[in-house]
Motif scaffolding. Structure first.
Motif, short mmCIF file in Angstrom:
data_model
loop_
_atom_site.label_atom_id
_atom_site.label_comp_id
_atom_site.label_asym_id
_atom_site.label_seq_id
_atom_site.Cartn_x
_atom_site.Cartn_y
_atom_site.Cartn_z
N VAL A 141 0.71 -1.26 -0.03
CA VAL A 141 0.10 -0.01 -0.13
C VAL A 141 0.83 1.43 0.13
CG1 VAL A 141 -1.91 -1.14 1.29
CG2 VAL A 141 -0.24 0.02 2.74
N SER A 142 2.09 1.04 0.46
CA SER A 142 3.01 2.34 0.36
C SER A 142 4.45 1.97 0.39
CB SER A 142 2.61 3.40 1.57
OG SER A 142 3.07 2.53 2.83
N ALA A 143 5.23 3.10 0.02
CA ALA A 143 6.60 2.92 -0.06
C ALA A 143 7.30 4.43 0.27
CB ALA A 143 7.16 2.15 -1.31
N ASN A 144 8.03 4.64 1.22
CA ASN A 144 8.54 5.90 1.35
C ASN A 144 9.92 5.65 1.84
OD1 ASN A 144 5.70 5.92 2.51
ND2 ASN A 144 5.89 8.00 1.71
N ALA A 145 10.84 6.57 1.16
CA ALA A 145 12.11 6.25 0.98
C ALA A 145 12.79 7.45 2.21
CB ALA A 145 12.77 6.48 -0.26
N TYR A 146 13.70 7.24 2.81
CA TYR A 146 14.32 8.16 3.78
C TYR A 146 15.38 9.20 3.03
CZ TYR A 146 12.85 5.30 8.08
OH TYR A 146 12.03 4.89 8.91
N LEU A 147 14.73 10.24 2.77
CA LEU A 147 15.68 11.54 2.23
C LEU A 147 16.48 11.86 3.20
CD1 LEU A 147 12.76 13.07 0.10
CD2 LEU A 147 14.19 11.36 -0.48
N GLY A 148 17.17 12.70 2.79
CA GLY A 148 18.34 13.15 3.64
C GLY A 148 18.60 14.65 3.63
N ALA A 149 19.35 15.22 4.08
CA ALA A 149 19.66 16.84 4.27
C ALA A 149 19.61 17.43 2.84
CB ALA A 149 20.72 17.19 5.07
N ASP A 150 20.13 16.60 1.59
CA ASP A 150 20.18 17.39 0.44
C ASP A 150 18.76 17.57 -0.27
OD1 ASP A 150 19.75 14.57 0.40
OD2 ASP A 150 20.91 14.23 -1.38
N ALA A 151 17.86 16.89 0.35
CA ALA A 151 16.41 17.17 -0.19
C ALA A 151 15.74 18.44 0.17
CB ALA A 151 15.45 15.71 0.18
N ILE A 152 16.30 18.82 1.59
CA ILE A 152 15.79 19.97 2.34
C ILE A 152 16.49 21.34 1.94
CG2 ILE A 152 15.53 20.93 4.63
CD1 ILE A 152 15.54 17.86 5.77
N LEU A 153 17.91 21.20 1.39
CA LEU A 153 18.69 22.40 1.17
C LEU A 153 17.87 23.35 0.15
CD1 LEU A 153 22.38 21.09 1.24
CD2 LEU A 153 21.20 22.31 2.94
N PRO A 154 17.24 22.69 -0.88
CA PRO A 154 16.77 23.58 -2.00
C PRO A 154 15.67 24.61 -1.48
CG PRO A 154 17.32 21.38 -2.99
CD PRO A 154 17.50 21.29 -1.59
N ALA A 155 14.81 23.69 -0.38
CA ALA A 155 13.76 24.58 0.11
C ALA A 155 14.20 25.57 1.27
CB ALA A 155 12.96 23.31 1.12
N LEU A 156 15.39 25.36 1.88
CA LEU A 156 16.13 26.33 2.79
C LEU A 156 16.54 27.47 1.92
CD1 LEU A 156 17.99 24.14 5.21
CD2 LEU A 156 16.00 25.50 5.70
N ASP A 157 16.81 27.27 0.65
CA ASP A 157 17.45 28.14 -0.39
C ASP A 157 16.31 29.29 -0.99
OD1 ASP A 157 20.06 27.53 -0.20
OD2 ASP A 157 19.92 26.14 -2.22
N THR A 158 15.02 28.91 -0.55
CA THR A 158 14.00 29.70 -0.77
C THR A 158 13.57 30.61 0.29
OG1 THR A 158 12.09 28.40 0.22
CG2 THR A 158 12.76 27.68 -2.09
N ASP A 159 12.82 31.61 0.40
CA ASP A 159 12.48 32.27 1.30
C ASP A 159 11.37 31.95 2.12
OD1 ASP A 159 10.33 32.92 -0.55
OD2 ASP A 159 10.70 35.00 -0.31
N ALA A 160 11.11 30.75 1.97
CA ALA A 160 9.85 29.96 2.76
C ALA A 160 10.28 30.04 4.34
CB ALA A 160 9.63 28.71 2.38
N GLN A 161 9.20 30.37 5.04
CA GLN A 161 9.40 30.27 6.54
C GLN A 161 9.13 28.75 7.15
OE1 GLN A 161 8.21 33.60 8.54
NE2 GLN A 161 9.07 33.26 10.46
N ILE A 162 8.69 28.20 6.28
CA ILE A 162 8.21 26.83 6.79
C ILE A 162 8.48 25.64 5.82
CG2 ILE A 162 6.27 25.33 7.44
CD1 ILE A 162 4.88 27.61 8.75
#
Length: 440
Positions: A141-162
């Motif tokens: 019914v589901s399959a979810n990979a454990y992403l790492g910090a590299d997946a979050i970095l592009p989000a931090l490069d935006t001006d998003a507060q959340i």
């Protein structure tokens, strides 16, 4: 680049208290707040909710947490990183935007996607638990990979507060802002190993401030009714100082930190994450003030070429029934009741348990053979692929009221649809993360 950042952990699991995050945001002088709210069981339950309603699947407490946090995050200029997106981070991000709009708050939310790899499964993948092909587990019914910090970095490069994610490794939520703010090289295994140590120490929130550590006889912790959650000051060289908000309950000490350091760690020299194979064996923890410790010495080896994937599958149904016996011969009557039901229905289930809560439900009868309890809670449970058989368990327990033995009371029954979880490894090159930006 900054020389120091402060990160607080406002939640260590999905059902954690709401107020510690509010206190950290209001009084902690944070740069970042992390809410770590996801586990294998949690995401499996989220997948069930998403199956029933495609607009659901994010953390069940997301709305309540955001109602209180959003104004404080804006007021104190604190960025939030959380995996409360669970099985449906886009829906979670949209819900945050909806709450912000109702409050008249202008905010941007960066949604990290890519952990859902269900469409990539062939069924031939071998599980880490039993080396069996996935297809042998029945309906997946589901399959979810454990992403790492590299997946979050592009989000931090935006001006998003959340920043809201799905399945991301717990320490990576903390490591990502360190890499971002200090300009760390993602191939510097020693820096990432130290950052992972820090993230691992904070990820369970109240555990490092004495919550899971506490024993009133041998390890007393003060003011646990208002247990504070931790924050960390991280410096550019990786040095870290962990503390909590003044006036909150609990304790930060070398002892609480050491217990958390070894939490869920099988091999301290080789702690696998998507970012690095961390080495905890040389970590040094020193108390530098009351409720303040310094952490040094984390190391690491290059990150693995595979990512762990949690796969959910339909695992049938569990039926439960409970009833209490008290007074003279309570245990004997409870055992008779258990024997009656075992003889009547146990052959119908592929797993069947009879537990005597208060005597042997945790450690078995061998360690409890000298006890003589005044009251016993009998629990019967059976696992099956058929819902009607799961219902039968509680019905049989309820029937003990008049069919004996004497004195049973407080019967309850419950049926639960089960999702099982197994793990596979998948080449990281086949998993691509993306970021979607939402705005109120």
């Amino acid at each position: 680049m900054k020389e120091k950042i402060r990160i607080g952990c406002g939640a260590g699991f999905s059902g954690d208290r709401l107020e510690p995050a509010l206190i950290l945001t209001e009084k902690g002088n944070l740069d970042y707040l992390v809410l770590e709210c996801l586990a294998e069981r949690t995401i499996a339950l989220a997948q069930k909710r998403k199956q029933q309603d495609p607009s659901q699947g994010y953390d069940v407490l997301l709305e309540r947490r955001m109602e209180g946090l959003l104004p404080l995050l804006i007021q104190h200029k604190t960025r939030l990183i959380t995996n409360m997106g669970a099985a449906n981070p886009i829906a979670g991000g949209k819900k945050i935007i909806e709450i912000a709009q109702k409050k008249g708050i202008k905010i941007k939310v960066a949604v990290v996607l890519g952990d859902d790899v269900f469409s990539q499964l062939s069924g031939e993948e071998l599980t880490m638990e039993g080396n069996l092909p996935l297809k042998s587990y029945g309906k997946l019914v589901s399959a979810n990979a454990y992403l790492g910090a590299d997946a979050i970095l592009p989000a931090l490069d935006t001006d998003a507060q959340i920043i809201i994610t799905g399945r991301v490794a717990d320490p990576s939520l903390f490591l990502a802002p360190m890499i971002k703010e200090f300009g760390w090289d993602i191939n510097d295994a020693n820096l990432l190993g130290q950052g992972t140590v820090i993230g691992h120490l904070l990820e369970c929130a109240g555990q490092i401030t004495g919550g899971y550590f506490a024993d009133p006889v041998t390890k007393p912790i003060p003011n646990m009714d208002r247990l504070g959650h931790p924050f960390v000051d991280v410096f550019k060289d990786g040095k870290a100082k962990i503390s909590k908000v003044s006036g909150t309950g609990g304790m930060v000490s070398v002892q609480t930190a050491k217990e958390q350091l070894l939490y869920e760690v099988l091999d301290p020299e080789n702690y696998f994450t998507p970012d690095v194979v961390a080495d905890f064996s040389k970590v040094k923890i020193k108390e530098i003030a009351k409720d303040e410790i310094e952490v040094l010495g984390g190391k690491g080896k290059p990150r693995p070429q595979t990512l762990k994937v949690s796969v959910g599958y339909q695992a049938g149904w569990m039926g439960e029934g409970e009833i209490s016996y008290a007074g003279a011969h309570a245990l004997e009557r409870a055992k008779l009741a258990g024997d009656i039901i075992r003889k009547r229905i146990s052959h119908l289930y592929h797993e069947f348990r009879v537990d005597y809560i208060g005597m042997s439900s945790l450690h078995g009868e061998l360690l409890s053979q000298n006890s003589n309890p005044y009251e016993i809670r009998l629990r019967i449970a059976g696992k099956t692929q058929e819902k009607f058989l799961a219902q039968l368990v509680g019905e049989e327990v309820e029937a003990l009221y008049t069919n004996g033995p004497a004195g049973g009371g407080g019967a309850r029954k419950n049926v639960t649809e089960l999702l099982g979880v197994v793990s596979i490894l998948k080449d990281r090159s086949s998993i691509a993360s993306q970021v979607e930006l939402l705005e109120s």
